[in-house]
Design a protein around this motif. Structure first.
Motif, PDB file in Angstrom:
ATOM      1  N   LYS A 105      -0.831  -2.573   6.838  1.00 16.10           N
ATOM      2  CA  LYS A 105      -0.310  -4.103   7.366  1.00 16.10           C
ATOM      3  C   LYS A 105      -1.588  -5.094   6.153  1.00 16.10           C
ATOM      4  CE  LYS A 105       3.447  -2.825   9.468  1.00 16.10           C
ATOM      5  NZ  LYS A 105       2.929  -1.866   9.743  1.00 16.10           N
ATOM      6  N   TYR A 109      -0.927 -10.336   8.597  1.00 11.49           N
ATOM      7  CA  TYR A 109       0.252  -9.800   9.335  1.00 11.49           C
ATOM      8  C   TYR A 109      -0.448  -9.693  10.470  1.00 11.49           C
ATOM      9  CZ  TYR A 109       3.971  -7.114  11.986  1.00 11.49           C
ATOM     10  OH  TYR A 109       3.876  -6.469  13.195  1.00 11.49           O
ATOM     11  N   ARG A 291       1.825 -11.536   3.381  1.00 14.64           N
ATOM     12  CA  ARG A 291       3.428 -11.501   3.597  1.00 14.64           C
ATOM     13  C   ARG A 291       3.079 -11.108   4.858  1.00 14.64           C
ATOM     14  NH1 ARG A 291       5.800  -5.429   2.932  1.00 14.64           N
ATOM     15  NH2 ARG A 291       3.875  -4.344   1.436  1.00 14.64           N
ATOM     16  N   THR A 292       3.388 -11.670   5.801  1.00 17.66           N
ATOM     17  CA  THR A 292       3.776 -11.249   7.190  1.00 17.66           C
ATOM     18  C   THR A 292       5.274 -10.656   7.436  1.00 17.66           C
ATOM     19  OG1 THR A 292       5.040 -13.374   8.017  1.00 17.66           O
ATOM     20  CG2 THR A 292       2.349 -12.958   7.358  1.00 17.66           C
ATOM     21  N   GLU A 293       5.864 -10.279   6.427  1.00 15.74           N
ATOM     22  CA  GLU A 293       7.064  -9.584   6.921  1.00 15.74           C
ATOM     23  C   GLU A 293       7.305  -8.113   6.484  1.00 15.74           C
ATOM     24  OE1 GLU A 293       9.749 -10.863   8.996  1.00 15.74           O
ATOM     25  OE2 GLU A 293       8.394 -12.077   9.220  1.00 15.74           O
TER      26      GLU A 293
END
Length: 525
Positions: A105, A109, A291-293
């Motif tokens: 990840k 994240y 990004r965190t998705e």
């Protein structure tokens, strides 16, 4: 926002360690490194030199010689943890990793995930009531003392175990502790870590107990965290994705596992193949993204189990790894002891394992030894071992959690020796040249079925010259094969020459080589 201090336990591949440290600290986090003292000193010196100007990197104050299943793994973790707590006062979480781990990840994240709840992530199940241990010792891990390492000191390990069992000498678990068991890999908050270190300083009785517990890295932190932290503040899971085969071996991930790994509900994955350079590059790029998705399905273990079952019933959708990769792998070291007298090579192999800490096996391509580990079936017959020789050695290295292995080979197996010498791994060869008395040759002729043990002197006299010539020819063929890195250890050589030959063969210092050679009966029949 969460600030993570990663604790890196590693013992090989300095380039990968340096890259991992730079990758993890590039996003504002910290790393504390414990590099196994059994590894080459030059590798550690290079790591320190390359990272010395990075203020977010620390090193354990003490380097320990670590062994699988031994207290040393817990001690190394504590050493890295203490350095991280002292050097990184802004760290809010402490995340334990191995040198084979990679993020799956982004750092963004990971920070958001840890900020989402004030909890610790560590797996723990009741030691006695759960079925976490599938086979082998269970309560024996705790009620008996295990001062010796099962991997490197097998004879002493089982000797002390049997003695305690016979005499009824057992011990009790500290009365206020409920022993838990679970994965070695965890992430703990700073408050938990500080309480744990204080507990370690105050409770020497608990430290003594775990110091002689077998495989304490699966019980020590798992037990103490639940003793110190309310249940509501613990998530009973590891934050690191890992899969074990039916044989208890960790599954290795390769370049084509990228999408699978990103879809798992974990922050890191273990263990990534040292040869999977493309996978490491892509995962490193993901870690640096904002990004965190992530689209997560969490099907990794089910997919592995499904494909494994297809292999069992003969329906395979991909080649076996020994068909796909015919090499032991770059960065690995194979050391071959060549000797006609098998008992001589086995004596030296045992000393190497005991004193140098390098796993050693006997004549695995010549005899089916007792006590050989279960490697999924390819070890069961000599035919299978020869057919899948590289796969066998790769599995052995994984079993011993090492990239260095010593094996014994008969000098008649020149084709086998040449095959391994041509591998991408680093292969070193040491010839043990023995004297051969008439009594030994009589026994040798009997073992080969050339003569009965009580054959007449006349019969033996006809065989002896040919037997001696055959042995001499085998050694001469090895020398004329042009193999690199061949050393000799001849019976009758001065001790200084012996030590030098062994030090070069094992890539160890002269002092350790001297301890290996403290066997005056090495060449005795």
């Amino acid at each position: 926002m969460a600030k993570i201090a990663y604790l890196l336990l590693c013992h090989k591949d300095p380039d990968a360690v340096i890259a991992q440290a730079r990758r993890l600290t590039s996003q504002g986090d910290f790393i504390s490194i414990h590099f196994d003292r059994r590894a080459h000193a030059a590798d550690f010196a290079r790591i320190r030199s390359e990272l010395q100007d990075n203020p977010n990197v620390a090193f354990a104050r003490e380097r320990l010689r670590c062994g699988w299943g031994a207290w040393s793994l817990v001690a190394a973790t504590l050493a890295a943890l203490e350095a991280a707590v002292e050097d990184f006062p802004r760290a809010t979480h402490f995340y334990l990793l191995s040198g084979d781990c990679m993020p799956i990840k982004s750092a963004a994240y990971c920070h958001a995930f840890l900020d989402s709840a004030p909890v610790d992530y560590i797996e723990g199940h009741d030691f006695f009531e759960s079925d976490w241990i599938k086979t082998g010792f269970k309560e024996e891990r705790l009620i008996y003392r295990h001062p010796f390492n099962e991997r490197t000191q097998k004879r002493l390990f089982y000797l002390t175990y049997e003695a305690q069992k016979r005499l009824g000498v057992t011990r009790t678990v500290p009365a206020d502790l409920r022993v838990m068991i679970g994965s070695q890999w965890w992430c703990l908050r700073r408050s938990t870590v500080e309480a744990l270190l204080a507990f370690c300083r105050a409770r020497r009785d608990v430290m003594r107990f775990f110091r002689t517990t077998w495989i304490p890295d699966e019980t020590f932190f798992q037990t103490l965290v639940r003793h110190l932290v309310p249940k509501a503040e613990i998530r009973n899971r590891t934050p690191t994705f890992l899969v074990f085969s039916d044989y208890g071996m960790p599954v290795t991930f390769y370049n084509d596992h990228f999408d699978l790994l990103l879809g798992q509900e974990y922050l890191f994955a273990r263990k990534i193949s040292s040869d999977a350079m493309e996978l490491k590059k892509r995962l490193g790029e993901v870690y640096a993204e904002d990004r965190t998705e992530f689209a997560m399905t969490g099907e990794g273990r089910r997919v592995h189990a499904y494909l494994t079952e297809r292999g069992r019933v003969g329906r395979r959708f991909a080649p076996r790894f020994w068909e796909r990769d015919a090499s032991l792998g770059a960065g690995r070291e194979l050391m071959i002891l060549i000797c006609k007298k098998w008992h001589v090579a086995k004596r030296l192999a045992a000393r190497i394992q005991a004193e140098a800490g390098i796993p050693a096996v006997g004549y695995l391509f010549n005899e089916v030894e007792e006590g050989f580990p279960d490697l999924g079936g390819i070890e069961t017959t000599l035919t299978k071992r020869h057919r899948h020789r590289r796969a066998l050695l790769r599995l052995l290295m994984d079993h011993f959690d090492t990239d260095r292995l010593v094996i014994c080979v008969d000098p008649s197996d020149l084709a086998l020796i040449e095959d391994f010498a041509a591998d991408r791994c680093e292969t070193r060869i040491l010839e043990l040249e023995c004297g051969f008395s008439d009594a030994y040759l009589r026994g040798h002729a009997a073992r080969m079925g050339l003569a009965a043990p009580d054959a007449s002197d006349e019969t033996f006299a006809r065989l002896a010259p040919t037997l001696r010539a055959d042995i001499a020819f085998e050694h001469q063929a090895i020398r004329e094969a042009g193999l690199a890195a061949v050393g000799q250890l001849r019976e009758g050589m001065p001790p200084e020459a012996w030590s030098d030959a062994v030090a070069k063969f094992l890539a160890i210092d002269a002092e350790t080589a001297g301890r290996v050679l403290e066997i005056p009966y090495l060449f005795s029949d």
